[in-house]
Design a protein around this motif. Structure first.
Motif, PDB file in Angstrom:
ATOM      1  N   PHE B   9      75.477  18.682  53.295  1.00 10.83           N
ATOM      2  CA  PHE B   9      76.775  18.671  52.521  1.00 10.83           C
ATOM      3  C   PHE B   9      77.465  17.569  52.567  1.00 10.83           C
ATOM      4  N   ILE B  38      80.031  18.387  47.366  1.00 12.70           N
ATOM      5  CA  ILE B  38      81.271  19.145  47.374  1.00 12.70           C
ATOM      6  C   ILE B  38      82.593  18.022  47.359  1.00 12.70           C
ATOM      7  N   CYS B  40      85.036  18.171  49.056  1.00 16.38           N
ATOM      8  CA  CYS B  40      85.536  17.590  50.330  1.00 16.38           C
ATOM      9  C   CYS B  40      84.823  18.245  51.625  1.00 16.38           C
ATOM     10  N   SER B  42      85.770  19.495  53.983  1.00 19.51           N
ATOM     11  CA  SER B  42      86.619  20.759  54.394  1.00 19.51           C
ATOM     12  C   SER B  42      86.042  21.883  53.706  1.00 19.51           C
ATOM     13  N   ARG B  43      85.373  21.742  52.507  1.00 25.33           N
ATOM     14  CA  ARG B  43      85.097  22.739  51.718  1.00 25.33           C
ATOM     15  C   ARG B  43      83.958  23.615  52.468  1.00 25.33           C
ATOM     16  N   VAL B  44      83.277  23.055  53.430  1.00 24.44           N
ATOM     17  CA  VAL B  44      82.190  23.448  54.193  1.00 24.44           C
ATOM     18  C   VAL B  44      82.562  24.665  54.982  1.00 24.44           C
ATOM     19  N   ASP B  45      82.217  26.077  54.638  1.00 22.18           N
ATOM     20  CA  ASP B  45      82.518  27.072  55.293  1.00 22.18           C
ATOM     21  C   ASP B  45      81.535  27.248  56.406  1.00 22.18           C
ATOM     22  N   HIS B  48      78.344  28.768  55.290  1.00 18.26           N
ATOM     23  CA  HIS B  48      77.511  28.053  54.442  1.00 18.26           C
ATOM     24  C   HIS B  48      76.322  27.458  55.376  1.00 18.26           C
ATOM     25  N   TRP B  51      74.079  30.468  56.152  1.00 14.00           N
ATOM     26  CA  TRP B  51      73.057  30.882  55.222  1.00 14.00           C
ATOM     27  C   TRP B  51      71.812  29.865  55.275  1.00 14.00           C
ATOM     28  N   LYS B  78      89.912  18.716  59.556  1.00 13.01           N
ATOM     29  CA  LYS B  78      89.784  20.192  59.577  1.00 13.01           C
ATOM     30  C   LYS B  78      88.194  20.504  59.881  1.00 13.01           C
ATOM     31  N   ARG B  82      86.274  22.312  62.771  1.00 12.57           N
ATOM     32  CA  ARG B  82      85.389  23.628  62.537  1.00 12.57           C
ATOM     33  C   ARG B  82      84.150  23.589  63.186  1.00 12.57           C
ATOM     34  N   LYS B 145      80.406  37.011  52.290  1.00 15.80           N
ATOM     35  CA  LYS B 145      81.543  37.531  51.985  1.00 15.80           C
ATOM     36  C   LYS B 145      81.867  38.763  51.113  1.00 15.80           C
TER      37      LYS B 145
END
Lengths: 306, 150, 650
Positions: B9, B38, B40, B42-45, B48, B51, B78, B82, B145
């Motif tokens: 990512f 992506i 940023c 920080s978009r990485v959840d 993901h 998954w 962030k 995380r 989700k």
């Protein structure tokens, strides 16, 4: 208020008047200073002047004993002891390697430690938690100068005193953190609380030469002469200081000044505790002025303080 | 030889641009990683990343801007928090921490990106395939989700 | 299902050399949803683009993927081409098979397989793409300029001259800032007032400029294009429209206080104008000093005021304005001398700072330009200038270089020498930095021809010594300790952000650096913009700078504002976060994750909303949302999941 107290060697010998007057004043101010048992030399300047860890053992042991006795503060009077203990404490707090090694070194029995299953760094190790206080700092932060002012029975109103800090009380500033190193106020405020007239002079935070008086006496002499003359030029009757080393250089060595500086007139030098004793109304005869080279009694007589 | 599957990512502003620079500079590196762009890091959840592991990834790489360089002020901080936390969770899943890697690669660090790709591929190769008894492949087994909430 | 077309570019041999383009087309051609796939040598060429356009129309494509170079290069090209034939540009995606595939791998088989994977992952993304259009915002074509120094003046004039309205807010009674205090400017020795005053007057007469002096911005709401600004207009106690600045009131005012404009070296009355050329040219009553305001002890000024302008009952006023863009030009202050304990602690009247000395040099200053020291009015014969006083000193004071002090100190020494020919100036310096047009030449003139003694080293201590000041320093070039008995010392104290700016910047939510100066959007490429859209930076609020640089930057900021205003509508990228109201639980976690304050809580519905005009589309909130209620347009979790699947070969 009851606080443990660490005297150090010089106060038991060459400058005992500093200790006796300070303790007498404390009693008068309702502060019980209890001399800690089993104290040793703090190590003088060695612990913090070299990187060898073994030099730190003496001050470390003193601080550890305070904590083991269940206290979290320790009062000192000598500037050198204050400097050494406070800086050692900081090293213990910030350097985990030295902290662990010093703790191991002083642990009663290494095998017992090992057998207890505790890892180093756990259990009864000393972590630098004791707060080291200078007597002046104790007056300012624990008691408050207002309380001192309230206890004064004989204000030093006519006395023009130049406070002299020297180095050990203030520097290195980040470690000592007693007052602003360039513009300290603690002695001025202390003098103010006793009603004395404060004379500010530019040399109040310059070095007296310290141990140079042994190896290169001419340098220390020149520095001290400048300090005294600057105080005089700014209108001081006398100097007040707190450090036994400064006292030696600025006071005791005045005996040699006349020979080197023609026209030099001796100037009285007080320990802060002697002035406090005077202001609190203690017997002037008990303040150890006989150990001064420059006799302050005539000055005190002139100002009607004795 | 074991060829690990790696999902990367990459933030659009720094690491993706760094990967482009590696290309422009014709730096050859291991082909195991495939990049997903992506905006940023920080978009990485963390989900993901789960998954990816659930779907058969052997390693996941997250690339962001150097601290202080984030295009969105502080997104990379962030991400840092995380990922650090998520490493602990992965450990509890029985996954080695070396399988997830967060790196800062600037748009000027094409060489660093190429080296990291080689290094990370080797790192995963050394760890070998993920040895989890009940890995679900093919089926849509990973919880999402949407499925949870709908 | 969407009808997707895929166009694989060979890029001459750049891609085709390591990626088997034909094989990619063949494999992708069978991928679900792909109704058309082809390759071409140069997709970005006109025939290539034409081919794509024809295919879109012929095959009725709902989305296209161009497998080619990095999207950084040609995403725009292909999206524009798609749009031209009626395909929403957000239905066009790029698969990067050059920079991130063909150029970095050698093995043709591996590279081809990877190119297929990449292309498929982008197909999966595209499949779920929505048709978006840029969010267009109406904007108010009026600008707010905060700060009336030379930076604010220049920015306001430039914007107003282009025909847009400007509101200029200045917290002091007059505009002019520090430049109005300066005597002459380096290196040309122009009189500062002479070049500034015409601009100040122009501000007051400009039909497009609304000047709010003696006012402060207290609150800014809204967003780029539509800011709602609250401005506090402090009471002058003198009616602006009536006062004609006749000066009769000064003659009767019984209260004398130090004049801030003269930095305390001169005095003023409680009713005053800070300096003769002040704009607006209106008296102000200093509420703290005046006797008449609260206890009605004195009303002498009111008695003599012929136009009857004095009004003791004036109240503070809040003015609300709507503006589209804001230029922040709040400037600097000098580090207070009280911080410099070793240099007299700000208590010695003869140890002054650079702005004090400017006032002493100024022909309209407290001494009419005769250099006299503040303590006793004596003309100083030995003056020590200390550069970097508090600057470049990370341990104790400011870590940075204040940039203009080397030059103004050289100017000070030169002007001093001209006024007191038998005087001796000494300058202590660490380095002399003269990067500016004509600066180095000026420094050489001062150091070589004007009899100024430059000493390389720092000053350790300054103290009163009898009638003079003892300066202890070191000359590092000779290695000797230097003691100078000076009559006066001028400290070139470092510049710090202007007083009150910390609070203002926090209020405006503008990012600052560790020293409190405003951060620019990019230090090289976007130097006059703030990271917050709609805010522009001018002058020393961003960091210490001299007049030419300030004017250039203010012009730059103004032209950015003008550029923005000249657009028909403000356009905003639609890749923003959206909230599914049905899923949102109102936990507010996303609010703290958003760096732009783009999220607000709807108390009534117990959900969080996104202000899409403020959202910059980083996606941090999407990752933070625990319920999946937040998604980022066209980078949704579903899209990422599908991409991950394909990347892993499913």
């Amino acid at each position: 208020m009851k606080l443990p107290y660490y005297p150090g060697c010089t106060l038991k010998d060459r400058t005992s008047q500093l200790e006796t007057t300070a303790l007498a004043c404390a009693e008068k101010l309702d502060v019980q200073l209890e001399e800690m048992p089993n104290w040793t030399c703090c190590g003088g300047v060695y612990p913090v002047s070299e990187t060898k860890i073994v030099n730190l053992v003496a001050p470390f042991r003193i601080l550890k004993e305070v904590q083991e006795a269940g206290d979290d503060k320790l009062v000192t009077i000598c500037d050198f002891c204050y400097n050494v203990l406070k800086r050692t404490n900081l090293i213990i707090r910030e350097d985990s390697v030295k902290r662990t090694r010093l703790n191991l070194f002083l642990s009663d029995d290494d095998r017992r430690w090992a057998a207890s299953g505790r890892r180093v760094g756990e259990g009864q190790e000393y972590d630098g938690g004791v707060k080291v206080l200078h007597y002046l700092e104790m007056l300012r932060d624990e008691l408050g100068f207002e309380a001192v002012a309230a206890a004064v029975s004989k204000p030093l109103e006519d006395l023009k005193i130049a406070p002299y800090y020297g180095c050990n009380l203030l520097r290195p500033p980040l470690e000592m953190d007693l007052d602003d190193p360039e513009d300290p106020r603690i002695m001025e405020d202390f003098l103010g609380s006793m009603g004395a007239q404060v004379v500010e002079f530019p040399y109040r935070i310059e070095c007296c030469g310290s141990f140079l008086s042994l190896s290169s006496p001419q340098i220390a002499r020149r520095l001290c002469h400048t300090i005294l003359e600057s105080a005089r030029k700014n209108g001081a009757d006398a100097i007040m200081l707190s450090c036994p080393m400064c006292f030696y250089n600025l006071e005791q060595k005045q005996s040699e000044f006349a020979r080197h500086f023609p026209g030099f007139r001796p100037m009285p030098v007080f320990f802060f505790s002697q002035l406090l004793a005077l202001a609190l109304g203690l017997d002037p005869a008990s303040l150890g002025f006989e150990r001064n080279f420059a006799d302050p009694v005539p000055l005190l007589k002139e100002k009607h303080l004795v | 030889m074991f060829e690990p599957k790696i999902v990367c990512f990459l933030c659009k502003w720094c690491t993706y641009a760094g990967a482009d620079l590696a290309g422009t500079s014709r730096l050859e590196y291991a082909p195991n990683g495939v990049n997903i762009r992506i905006m940023c890091s920080s978009r990485v959840d963390p989900e993901h990343i789960l998954w990816a592991f659930d779907r058969g990834a052997d390693g996941v790489f997250v690339g962001g801007c150097h601290p202080g360089d984030c295009h969105y002020q502080d997104g990379n901080y962030k991400t840092l928090r995380r990922i650090e936390l998520f490493q602990r969770v992965l450990k509890q899943f029985g996954l080695e921490n070396g399988r997830l890697r967060l790196e800062w690669v600037s748009a000027a660090e094409g060489r660093k990106f190429a080296q990291l790709m080689d290094e990370f591929t080797e790192q995963i190769r050394a760890l070998g395939p993920i040895k989890l008894g009940s890995r679900k492949g093919g089926q849509d087994g990973g919880s999402t989700k949407k499925e949870e909430t709908s | 299902m969407k009808r997707i077309g895929v166009f694989v570019c060979g890029c001459g041999i750049n891609i085709a050399k390591t990626v088997d383009v034909k094989k990619v087309v063949e494999e992708i051609g069978h991928y679900p949803g792909v109704v058309y796939a082809t390759d071409y040598q140069y997709m970005c060429s006109d025939p290539g683009q034409k081919m794509i356009q024809e295919a879109i129309e012929r095959e009725h494509l709902d989305g296209i993927i161009v497998a080619a170079c990095s999207p950084t290069l040609h995403e725009f090209t292909f999206r524009r081409a798609s749009e031209a034939v009626g395909l929403n540009p957000y239905q066009c995606e790029i698969a990067n098979i050059r920079e991130q595939c063909s150029w970095v791998h050698q093995d043709k088989e591996i590279a081809t397989a990877k190119a297929i994977k990449i292309t498929k992952s982008i197909i999966e993304k595209e499949r779920l793409n929505d048709s978006l259009s840029p969010i267009s915002v109406f904007m108010t074509r009026r600008a707010l300029v905060i700060g009336g120094g030379i930076a604010g003046i220049q920015a306001a004039l430039d914007i107003a001259d282009s025909g847009y309205e400007v509101i200029l807010v200045e917290k002091e009674p007059s505009i002019g800032g520090h430049m109005a205090q300066l005597s002459e400017t380096f290196p040309t020795l122009d009189c500062s007032q002479c070049i500034l005053t015409p601009k100040m007057v122009e501000i007051s007469h400009h039909p497009k400029i609304k000047l709010l002096a003696y006012s402060e911005v207290v609150n800014v709401g809204g967003y780029v294009g539509n800011f709602n600004v609250k401005i506090l207009k402090k009471p002058r106690y003198v009616k602006e429209d009536l006062c004609n600045n006749c000066g009769e009131c000064f003659k009767v005012c019984p209260v004398v206080v130090p004049n801030e404009f003269e930095r305390g070296l001169g005095s003023r009355y409680a009713i005053y104008i800070p300096f003769p050329q002040a704009v607006p040219s209106i008296c102000t009553i200093d509420a703290d000093a005046c006797l008449g305001l609260f206890p009605l002890a004195c009303n002498k000024c009111k008695e003599v005021c012929e136009p009857n302008a004095v009004d003791y009952d004036m109240k503070p006023e809040i003015i609300e304005e709507t503006v589209g863009a804001i230029v922040v030009a709040t400037g600097y202050d000098l580090l207070p001398s009280e911080e410099l304990k070793e240099y007299g602690n700000g208590r010695n009247p003869d140890i002054i700072d650079g702005l004090h000395f400017e006032r002493l040099l100024s022909a309209s200053g407290p001494t009419q330009g005769v250099i006299r020291r503040p303590s006793d009015g004596k003309v100083p014969k030995e003056v020590v200038f200390v550069q970097c006083a508090g600057s470049r000193d990370p341990e104790k004071h400011l870590p940075y270089c204040s940039k203009f002090c080397c030059m103004y100190t050289a100017k000070h020494a030169l002007l001093y020498k001209h006024r007191v020919p038998d005087g001796q100036p000494y300058i202590f310096y660490i380095d002399v930095r003269t990067a500016g047009k004509g600066y180095e030449e000026f420094y050489h003139r001062v150091s070589e021809q004007e009899g100024v003694v430059y000493l390389r080293g720092k000053v350790s201590k300054i103290f009163q010594d009898g009638d003079g000041l003892m300066v202890w320093g070191v000359d590092t070039l000779t290695g000797k300790k230097v003691e100078i008995t000076a009559d006066m010392v001028v400290l070139a104290t470092g510049a710090v952000p202007a007083e009150g700016s910390k609070k203002l910047f926090a209020n405006l939510k503008l990012a600052c650096d560790e020293n409190g100066f405003l951060s620019e959007a990019h230090p090289k490429l976007r130097p006059v913009e703030s990271l917050t859209p709609g805010f522009f930076l001018a002058g020393a609020a961003q960091g210490p700078r001299d007049i030419p640089e300030t004017v250039a930057q203010a012009g730059g900021a103004a032209s950015k504002v003008i550029g923005m205003f000249s657009q028909e509508m403000l356009l905003h990228d639609p890749i923003v976060a959206v909230v599914d109201e049905n899923l949102c639980s109102g936990c507010k976690i996303c609010i703290s994750a958003c760096p732009y304050d783009a999220r607000e809580f709807d108390e009534e519905k117990n959900i969080v909303r996104v202000n899409e005009l403020l959202c910059e589309g980083c996606g941090a909130c999407v990752a933070a949302c625990p319920s999946g209620a937040t998604q980022q347009q066209n980078i949704t979790d579903d899209q990422i999941r599908e991409m991950v699947k394909v990347v892993l070969g499913e």
